[in-house]
Write an enzyme that holds these catalytic residues in place. Structure first.
Site, PDB file in Angstrom:
ATOM      1  N   GLU A  91       0.799  -1.215   0.000  1.00 59.94           N
ATOM      2  CA  GLU A  91       0.000   0.000   0.000  1.00 59.94           C
ATOM      3  C   GLU A  91       0.840   1.276   0.000  1.00 59.94           C
ATOM      4  OE1 GLU A  91      -2.870  -0.357   3.134  1.00 59.94           O
ATOM      5  OE2 GLU A  91      -4.181  -1.620   1.919  1.00 59.94           O
ATOM      6  N   GLU A 122       6.738 -21.601   9.143  1.00 62.17           N
ATOM      7  CA  GLU A 122       7.160 -20.684  10.207  1.00 62.17           C
ATOM      8  C   GLU A 122       8.217 -21.302  11.122  1.00 62.17           C
ATOM      9  OE1 GLU A 122       4.358 -20.936  14.018  1.00 62.17           O
ATOM     10  OE2 GLU A 122       3.294 -20.146  12.284  1.00 62.17           O
TER      11      GLU A 122
END
Length: 307
Positions: A91, A122
């Site tokens: 963004e 992870e």
């Protein structure tokens, strides 16, 4: 004979994995009471972030300094944390007209993990380092490690590699005294408490991380001259909505009418910052562009220099 699971013992010590006494009976509550309980927990997030503001400000100064010296802001995380980092990164380009390479989001499991859970990603300590090496991490960059639990191996591996590379590192986690925070130059730890739904760290922990990321990127871009007053004067007007926004920004910054704003934007190739400078100074396009360049893109500085 008792068998102890070390991971289970670690989880039992994490605030983010604790049981919330205020929502023990949420499964028997009415719909309104369920959403009220969640909302009540959400009210704890902003104050928890507020307690971290000095650390967030230190982090912003590190990031702003890195960007001024040719570095990048790099977010790394797994699961929800990784997706939030990518969201903030992507963004920045349309909001502040910066290159896609300036703010980068790296997630355990790669692009697939943006939409789908990648089992075990992870837990790979080494891959955290490899993924940063893959984007050619340099000492000029700043790496922000995101992990609600503060124990994600992928993130601790990334931060360890970043420090070896000479980067400034920032850790964002919601459990104190955890490896992600201990591995960072700046530790940001909003203590939001146990989730309404035990261990569902996409909730309060995720909201806290989003608030922190909003501050890190927005405050950094403000310090880079990407705003004038509180207007997004470097917005990239690439579609009808953003062109209308750019027109409105020029009008708000200069108190001019729509026709004047439209004409200035046409002269300025739809660059709101340059259009504002044209309206406020009366300069021609090339002179205004040169002045803005001389002031490193800081509109307020350009206006002051013109006066």
């Amino acid at each position: 004979m008792n068998h102890h699971d070390p991971l289970l013992e670690q989880l039992n010590q994490l605030i983010s994995e604790g049981r919330n006494p205020d929502t023990l009976h949420i499964d028997t509550a009415s719909t309104l009471d369920i959403v009220t309980a969640i909302n009540t927990e959400d009210h704890k997030v902003a104050p928890a972030v507020a307690a971290c503001l000095p650390d967030i400000a230190r982090a912003v100064d590190y990031i702003a300094d890195a960007l001024q010296n040719g570095g990048r802001l790099i977010y790394t995380g797994a699961g929800t944390s990784g997706r939030l980092g990518i969201l903030d990164a992507v963004e920045c380009r349309p909001t502040f007209s910066v290159p896609d390479t300036l703010v980068v989001g790296v997630i355990a499991g790669g692009k697939t993990a943006i939409e789908h859970a990648v089992e075990g990603a992870e837990d790979d300590h080494g891959q955290g380092a490899l993924d940063l090496a893959d984007i050619r991490l340099s000492a000029h960059d700043v790496v922000v490690g995101l992990s609600a639990s503060g124990r994600t191996p992928y993130v601790t591996g990334a931060l360890a590699y970043a420090r070896q590379t000479g980067c400034k590192t920032i850790g964002v986690a919601c459990s104190p005294n955890t490896p992600v925070l201990q591995a960072a130059d700046v530790a940001i730890c909003p203590l939001v408490g146990p989730e309404a739904l035990t261990g569902s760290t996409r909730m309060k922990s995720g909201t806290a991380q989003k608030l922190v990321l909003n501050m890190l990127s927005t405050a950094t871009m403000i310090k880079q001259g990407k705003t004038y007053q509180n207007l997004m004067v470097d917005v990239n007007a690439t579609n009808h909505k953003l062109k209308a926004r750019a027109r409105r920004i020029v009008m708000q910054a200069t108190d001019c009418d729509e026709a004047t704003a439209t004409d200035a934007l046409q002269q300025a190739d739809q660059q709101a910052k340059l259009a504002i400078l044209l309206v406020l100074t009366g300069l021609d396009v090339e002179s205004a562009r040169t002045l803005l360049s001389q002031q490193n893109g800081y509109l307020r500085h350009a206006l002051k220099a013109h006066c």
